[in-house]
Motif scaffolding. Structure first.
Motif, mmCIF file in Angstrom:
data_model
loop_
_atom_site.group_PDB
_atom_site.id
_atom_site.type_symbol
_atom_site.label_atom_id
_atom_site.label_comp_id
_atom_site.label_asym_id
_atom_site.label_seq_id
_atom_site.Cartn_x
_atom_site.Cartn_y
_atom_site.Cartn_z
ATOM 1 N N PRO A 1 41.419 35.396 45.773
ATOM 2 C CA PRO A 1 41.505 34.052 45.177
ATOM 3 C C PRO A 1 41.923 33.025 46.221
ATOM 4 C CG PRO A 1 43.406 35.365 44.557
ATOM 5 C CD PRO A 1 42.474 36.294 45.282
ATOM 6 N N SER A 2 41.295 31.878 46.175
ATOM 7 C CA SER A 2 41.650 30.778 47.072
ATOM 8 C C SER A 2 42.463 29.756 46.293
ATOM 9 C CB SER A 2 40.382 30.117 47.605
ATOM 10 O OG SER A 2 39.649 29.530 46.534
ATOM 11 N N ALA A 3 43.041 28.806 47.024
ATOM 12 C CA ALA A 3 43.779 27.735 46.352
ATOM 13 C C ALA A 3 42.852 26.968 45.414
ATOM 14 C CB ALA A 3 44.390 26.808 47.392
ATOM 15 N N SER B 1 40.883 36.035 35.201
ATOM 16 C CA SER B 1 40.149 36.921 36.127
ATOM 17 C C SER B 1 39.713 36.210 37.405
ATOM 18 C CB SER B 1 38.929 37.543 35.431
ATOM 19 O OG SER B 1 39.325 38.332 34.337
ATOM 20 N N VAL B 2 40.662 35.460 38.002
ATOM 21 C CA VAL B 2 40.403 34.874 39.311
ATOM 22 C C VAL B 2 40.240 35.976 40.354
ATOM 23 C CG1 VAL B 2 41.400 33.452 41.147
ATOM 24 C CG2 VAL B 2 41.560 32.715 38.782
ATOM 25 N N VAL B 3 41.023 37.036 40.213
ATOM 26 C CA VAL B 3 40.879 38.207 41.080
ATOM 27 C C VAL B 3 39.824 39.120 40.455
ATOM 28 C CG1 VAL B 3 42.038 40.174 42.134
ATOM 29 C CG2 VAL B 3 43.299 38.039 41.747
ATOM 30 N N PRO B 4 38.739 39.405 41.162
ATOM 31 C CA PRO B 4 37.674 40.221 40.557
ATOM 32 C C PRO B 4 38.132 41.657 40.338
ATOM 33 C CG PRO B 4 37.245 39.890 42.891
ATOM 34 C CD PRO B 4 38.421 39.023 42.539
ATOM 35 N N SER C 1 33.448 45.148 41.746
ATOM 36 C CA SER C 1 32.969 43.903 42.349
ATOM 37 C C SER C 1 32.351 44.132 43.717
ATOM 38 C CB SER C 1 34.111 42.889 42.448
ATOM 39 O OG SER C 1 34.547 42.527 41.147
ATOM 40 N N THR C 2 32.891 45.090 44.474
ATOM 41 C CA THR C 2 32.288 45.443 45.756
ATOM 42 C C THR C 2 30.867 45.942 45.546
ATOM 43 O OG1 THR C 2 34.425 45.995 46.735
ATOM 44 C CG2 THR C 2 32.484 46.976 47.753
#
Length: 291
Positions: free
Chosen positions: A180-182, A227-230, A100-101
């Motif tokens: 991930p955000s709320a 996959s909220v976290v890339p 993702s980077t």
């Protein structure tokens, strides 16, 4: 028609013909050997992190064992994005990169959901190749304490929907790009969390996968089916002319054995003062990947 009357002329012609035929017969093999011998060493770049330095050392050891010259760049780059850009710009030949980077550094590429390898291939310029990724991730994880996991029956982020209490979301890596955000958790899983910034006392923690708190135990990493976290699997980013087929095959051998846990352990050793090359050799020998 020109005639050669001198015996010395006939002999010279015969020798010349023999040399020409010999060169033609042995040319490809000889040329290949010369080309291999004259190949410039592959220059492996890193950022300043322990993870990048030890993975670069693993790449160097594997390439060297495969008969390809390789060395580490003299100076480290500021970030994985800068290191990847250095490969694209031709300053270095190889670098540990992260999915993702890498995509954030190359905006505008077409994304194929579930096929990161193809997505990267389309995003990269000609001559720059993303080799298959290892199992290890240098990215982010979402975790809760064992007590919180037991209390609410949490094994994945999707389990949060059944929790009646209002939980907080924070942690030391909550401000990282891609964290991930709320709002993103609510969109994916329908659960409302209260933002808690970088607090380590949040109920749901965003951590780097190499955070020592994970190695100490007492935390449960939650699954993330949406996959909220890339994904941030580590892979070799190479300039195609710099690494031959044998070298590429050697680099691929690390894909399975190098897990996130193994990478965290290696990084911890380097942070404690062990030289990256020594840590890499010890680990590769333990995995049967180096003699």
């Amino acid at each position: 028609m020109h005639r050669i009357h001198s015996p010395l002329g006939v002999l010279a012609l015969a020798v010349s013909s023999l040399l020409l035929l010999s060169g033609c017969a042995g040319g490809p093999a000889g040329g290949s050997r010369a080309g291999h011998a004259e190949r410039e060493p592959a220059v492996i770049g890193t950022d300043g992190s322990a993870e990048s330095r030890v993975v670069a050392a693993i790449y160097r050891e594997l390439l060297t064992a495969a008969g390809q010259k390789a060395r580490t760049a003299d100076t480290a780059y500021a970030s994985p994005t800068h290191t990847a850009q250095a490969v694209v710009d031709g300053e270095i030949s190889v670098a540990p990169a992260y999915e993702s980077t890498m995509l954030r550094a190359l905006p505008g590429g077409q994304t194929l959901p579930g096929n990161m390898e193809a997505t990267l291939s389309m995003a990269l310029p000609p001559g720059i190749v993303a080799l298959p990724a290892a199992a290890a991730q240098r990215g982010l994880v979402v975790a809760v304490t064992e007590a919180t996991a037991d209390r609410y029956g949490l094994r994945g982020l999707d389990d949060l929907g059944a929790v009646k209490d209002r939980l907080t979301l924070g942690g030391p890596a909550s401000g990282d790009p891609g964290a991930p955000s709320a709002a993103s958790v609510k969109k994916a899983y329908g659960v409302t969390l209260t933002p808690a910034g970088t607090s380590r006392t949040a109920d749901v923690l965003v951590l780097r996968s190499s955070d020592p708190a994970l190695a100490r135990g007492g935390l449960v990493v939650l699954g993330d089916p949406e996959s909220v976290v890339p994904p941030e699997h580590v892979f070799p980013l190479i300039s195609a002319p710099a690494v031959d087929a044998t070298g590429r095959a050697a680099l691929a051998r690390v894909n399975g054995p190098l897990t996130t846990g193994q990478l965290a352990t290696l990084a911890a050793s380097v942070e404690a003062g062990e030289a990256p090359g020594k840590a890499a050799r010890t680990w590769l020998r333990a995995q049967g990947l180096l003699r």
